[in-house]
Scaffold this active site. Structure first.
Site, short mmCIF file in Angstrom:
data_model
loop_
_atom_site.label_atom_id
_atom_site.label_comp_id
_atom_site.label_asym_id
_atom_site.label_seq_id
_atom_site.Cartn_x
_atom_site.Cartn_y
_atom_site.Cartn_z
N ASP A 160 0.81 -1.23 0.00
CA ASP A 160 0.00 0.00 0.00
C ASP A 160 0.84 1.27 0.00
OD1 ASP A 160 -2.11 -1.80 0.26
OD2 ASP A 160 -2.12 -1.62 2.45
N GLN A 207 -2.32 -8.92 -6.76
CA GLN A 207 -1.34 -7.84 -6.61
C GLN A 207 -0.26 -8.15 -5.58
OE1 GLN A 207 -3.92 -3.92 -6.63
NE2 GLN A 207 -5.18 -5.74 -6.26
#
Length: 341
Positions: free
Chosen positions: A127, A273
């Site tokens: 992130d 991802q």
């Protein structure tokens, strides 16, 4: 002989194995340390579940995705407590910990450090939302993976003249959406830091469609459309009390098709991802952070996290890392928004 324990905790991330390799090689070669790995994060610490990590055990690891140690979302403070961690480390002869993880892992490491347990943190999250480091390893790989997937969505969208929505991860920060969206030429990028009315999104989609394009929308999992109060999180909370996000793209599929009349399809990229081999950038960064974590232990810099500042690796306190999330600034979003529609 000094013995260090290494653990990987929280969500998996490309580059974890490169950190383990960098730490073990640096510790063995430069300091003569002995290493053990705790299986499945903090669960392994609480249960005393360890695997030896001699030099040959980390051979060739930097190119491998995932983590050879396994991971979990065990919260050691709730499921065992400081006393259980201290007893386990003492029984195993472990002098200090290298804790590789994100916000939840580092918060637990901070509390353990405050209680006298020797811990050095290594920031890990796709992130890129930890405030005390310029980049976290795993982010570059996640962006590359998302971009390649979105490029594929664009080709099928163009074949059918559809609007395609790609939902990407990122929790409460929009870095993956911003970078992958700009790289893939998205007609709209939606991030949690910037509220947008669905009518505006529909306008961008319609504008692209009117020019003969297949509209492409990239949305972060925590995006909150104007008029809603919180991110879409139908799956409740994780073990650290945070909402389990995902699904906003599917909701938007129906809304945008209704507003524009354009056939719309949504794809949630999800855990793809996090998987696969790390990029060269992430391999190098992860290796350097692992080496720096062991050097920190050797120099008594416990209770800190290794961090990337510019091109240098430095130490910062856990407070700096956990004080606030690193979110996308307004000027970065407005820079990208010039290209929307």
């Amino acid at each position: 002989m000094t013995r260090l324990g290494i653990l990987t905790s929280g969500g998996d991330c490309p580059g974890l194995n490169a950190v383990i390799r960098g730490a073990v090689l640096s510790g063995v070669i430069s300091h003569g340390y002995d290493f053990v790995g705790f299986r499945d994060g903090w669960r392994g610490v609480l249960d005393g579940d360890v695997v030896p990590l001699p030099r040959h055990a980390v051979r060739g690891l930097s190119r491998l995705g995932g983590t050879i140690l396994g991971t979990s979302r065990t919260n050691p403070l709730k499921e065992g407590g400081v006393g259980a961690v201290r007893e386990s480390l003492s029984r195993l002869g472990v002098d200090g910990l290298v804790a590789i993880g994100g916000e939840g892992t580092l918060a637990a490491a901070q509390e353990l450090s405050d209680q006298g347990i020797k811990v050095v943190g290594v920031p890990k999250t796709i992130d890129n939302d930890l405030d005390a480091t310029d980049f976290t390893f795993g982010f570059d790989t996640a962006v590359q993976t998302a971009t390649e997937a979105i490029d594929r969505l664009r080709t099928t969208g163009e074949s059918h003249h559809r609007c395609m929505i790609a939902e990407v991860m990122g929790r409460n920060a929009g870095w993956i959406a911003l970078h992958a969206g700009m790289a893939s030429g998205a007609h709209a990028i939606l991030i949690p830091e910037h509220t947008v009315p669905l009518g505006q999104v529909a306008g961008w989609v319609q504008s692209a469609h009117d020019r003969g394009r297949a509209p492409l929308v990239v949305v972060a999992e925590a995006f909150v459309p104007e008029g809603q109060d919180a991110p879409y999180s139908p799956r409740g909370l994780d073990t650290f009390g945070r909402p389990r996000l995902g699904g906003i793209g599917v909701l938007m599929e129906h809304e945008l098709q209704s507003l524009t009349g354009i056939e719309t399809r949504a794809t949630v990229l999800g855990h793809i991802q996090r998987g696969g081999a790390p990029t060269a950038f992430d391999r190098v960064l992860a290796t350097r952070l692992g080496m720096a974590a062991v050097d920190s232990a050797a120099n008594g810099r416990w209770g800190t996290m290794v961090s990337l500042r510019g091109t240098s690796i430095v130490n910062v306190g856990f407070d700096a890392a956990l004080g606030r999330l690193k979110t996308v600034p307004e000027d970065r979003y407005r820079e990208a928004a010039v290209l929307f529609g």
